[in-house]
Design a protein around this motif. Structure first.
Motif, short mmCIF file in Angstrom:
data_model
loop_
_atom_site.label_atom_id
_atom_site.label_comp_id
_atom_site.label_asym_id
_atom_site.label_seq_id
_atom_site.Cartn_x
_atom_site.Cartn_y
_atom_site.Cartn_z
N THR A 3 0.77 -1.14 -0.09
CA THR A 3 -0.07 -0.10 0.02
C THR A 3 0.96 1.32 -0.05
OG1 THR A 3 -0.15 0.12 2.38
CG2 THR A 3 -1.80 -1.06 1.23
N TYR A 4 0.14 2.34 -0.31
CA TYR A 4 1.01 3.61 -0.13
C TYR A 4 1.57 3.68 1.16
CZ TYR A 4 1.46 8.89 -0.21
OH TYR A 4 2.11 9.95 -0.30
N GLN A 5 0.92 3.51 2.13
CA GLN A 5 1.44 3.70 3.67
C GLN A 5 2.59 2.60 3.99
OE1 GLN A 5 0.15 6.15 5.74
NE2 GLN A 5 2.11 5.64 6.37
N ASP A 6 2.38 1.49 3.20
CA ASP A 6 3.41 0.63 3.44
C ASP A 6 4.92 1.12 2.90
OD1 ASP A 6 2.13 -1.34 4.47
OD2 ASP A 6 1.68 -2.31 2.67
N ASP A 7 4.78 1.88 1.82
CA ASP A 7 5.95 2.28 1.19
C ASP A 7 6.56 3.61 2.03
OD1 ASP A 7 6.39 0.82 -0.92
OD2 ASP A 7 5.16 1.74 -2.33
N ILE A 8 5.44 4.48 2.42
CA ILE A 8 5.88 5.47 3.22
C ILE A 8 6.59 5.02 4.46
CG2 ILE A 8 5.13 7.74 4.52
CD1 ILE A 8 4.96 7.82 1.35
N ASP A 9 6.02 4.14 5.12
CA ASP A 9 6.70 3.66 6.50
C ASP A 9 8.02 3.06 6.24
OD1 ASP A 9 4.48 4.33 7.73
OD2 ASP A 9 3.42 2.35 7.81
N ALA A 10 8.30 2.62 5.17
CA ALA A 10 9.58 1.81 4.88
C ALA A 10 10.75 2.71 4.59
CB ALA A 10 9.50 0.83 3.61
N VAL A 11 10.44 4.10 4.32
CA VAL A 11 11.45 4.97 4.03
C VAL A 11 11.54 6.03 4.85
CG1 VAL A 11 11.55 4.27 1.58
CG2 VAL A 11 10.17 6.15 2.24
N LYS A 12 10.52 6.31 5.80
CA LYS A 12 10.37 7.67 6.51
C LYS A 12 11.44 7.88 7.62
CE LYS A 12 6.70 6.45 9.71
NZ LYS A 12 5.57 6.73 10.06
N ASN A 13 12.00 6.60 7.84
CA ASN A 13 12.82 6.94 8.95
C ASN A 13 14.40 6.87 8.53
OD1 ASN A 13 11.21 6.45 11.25
ND2 ASN A 13 11.25 4.24 11.00
N HIS A 14 14.54 7.00 7.09
CA HIS A 14 15.71 7.03 6.38
C HIS A 14 16.10 8.13 5.59
CE1 HIS A 14 16.17 2.70 7.44
NE2 HIS A 14 15.29 2.41 6.94
N THR A 15 15.02 8.67 5.30
CA THR A 15 14.99 10.08 4.60
C THR A 15 13.91 11.05 4.88
OG1 THR A 15 15.73 11.07 2.43
CG2 THR A 15 14.08 9.38 2.59
N ASP A 16 13.88 12.31 4.34
CA ASP A 16 13.00 13.02 4.66
C ASP A 16 11.86 12.87 3.41
OD1 ASP A 16 13.99 14.36 6.79
OD2 ASP A 16 14.73 15.86 5.34
N ILE A 17 10.47 12.80 3.92
CA ILE A 17 9.55 12.59 2.85
C ILE A 17 8.45 13.64 3.02
CG2 ILE A 17 7.40 11.03 2.10
CD1 ILE A 17 10.01 9.98 1.62
N TYR A 18 8.08 14.23 2.05
CA TYR A 18 7.20 15.32 2.22
C TYR A 18 5.70 14.76 1.46
CZ TYR A 18 10.52 18.55 3.66
OH TYR A 18 11.36 19.43 4.71
N LEU A 19 4.65 14.75 2.08
CA LEU A 19 3.49 14.36 1.28
C LEU A 19 2.69 15.55 1.22
CD1 LEU A 19 2.64 11.61 4.23
CD2 LEU A 19 3.83 11.39 2.08
N LEU A 20 2.21 15.45 -0.17
CA LEU A 20 1.54 16.32 -0.89
C LEU A 20 0.12 15.99 -1.12
CD1 LEU A 20 4.13 17.66 -3.57
CD2 LEU A 20 3.83 18.53 -1.24
N SER A 21 -1.00 16.46 -0.60
CA SER A 21 -2.26 15.76 -0.64
C SER A 21 -3.41 16.93 -1.03
CB SER A 21 -2.78 15.31 0.61
OG SER A 21 -3.93 14.88 0.84
N ASP A 22 -4.31 16.41 -1.71
CA ASP A 22 -5.49 17.18 -2.01
C ASP A 22 -6.58 17.02 -0.91
OD1 ASP A 22 -6.81 14.86 -2.43
OD2 ASP A 22 -7.46 15.45 -4.44
N GLY A 23 -6.45 16.32 0.11
CA GLY A 23 -7.24 16.10 1.23
C GLY A 23 -8.38 15.17 0.85
N LYS A 24 -8.38 14.65 -0.20
CA LYS A 24 -9.51 13.79 -0.96
C LYS A 24 -9.03 12.26 -1.03
CE LYS A 24 -11.82 17.60 -2.90
NZ LYS A 24 -12.54 18.05 -4.22
#
Length: 81
Positions: A3-24
Motif C-alpha cells: 500500500t501507499y502507507q507501506d512504502d511511506i513507512d518503509a522509507v520515512k526513518n531513512h530520509t525526509d518525505i514530504y506528502l502533498l495531498s488534495d485532502g481527498k
C-alpha cells in the motif's frame, strides 16, 4: 502489492518525505534528499495502491554508489550509454 502507507513507512526513518495531498485521498510522496524525486503516489489514501516502485533495501542501506543509485520512484526513465 504494497500500500501507499507501506512504502511511506518503509522509507520515512531513512530520509525526509514530504506528502502533498488534495485532502481527498490523492497524495504524492516526494523525497528531496533522494534527488528530489517523487517516490510514489496514490489515488486511494494511505491504504490505497502505491503507484511507484521503492527500492526499500537500497534506501535503508544508506549507501551512496559511485555509478548509480537505484532509489526507485514514480517515473523511472533512465538514460545511459
Amino acid at each position: 502489492m504494497p500500500t501507499y502507507q507501506d512504502d511511506i513507512d518503509a522509507v520515512k526513518n531513512h530520509t525526509d518525505i514530504y506528502l502533498l495531498s488534495d485532502g481527498k485521498g490523492r497524495e504524492v510522496a516526494v523525497a528531496p534528499l533522494l534527488q528530489g524525486r517523487v517516490l510514489t503516489s496514490t489515488l486511494g489514501g494511505p491504504e490505497g495502491l502505491s503507484h511507484g516502485w521503492v527500492n526499500r533495501e537500497h534506501i535503508a542501506s544508506g549507501k551512496i554508489l559511485s555509478h548509480f543509485n537505484p532509489y526507485g520512484g514514480e517515473d523511472r526513465f533512465w538514460l545511459g550509454p
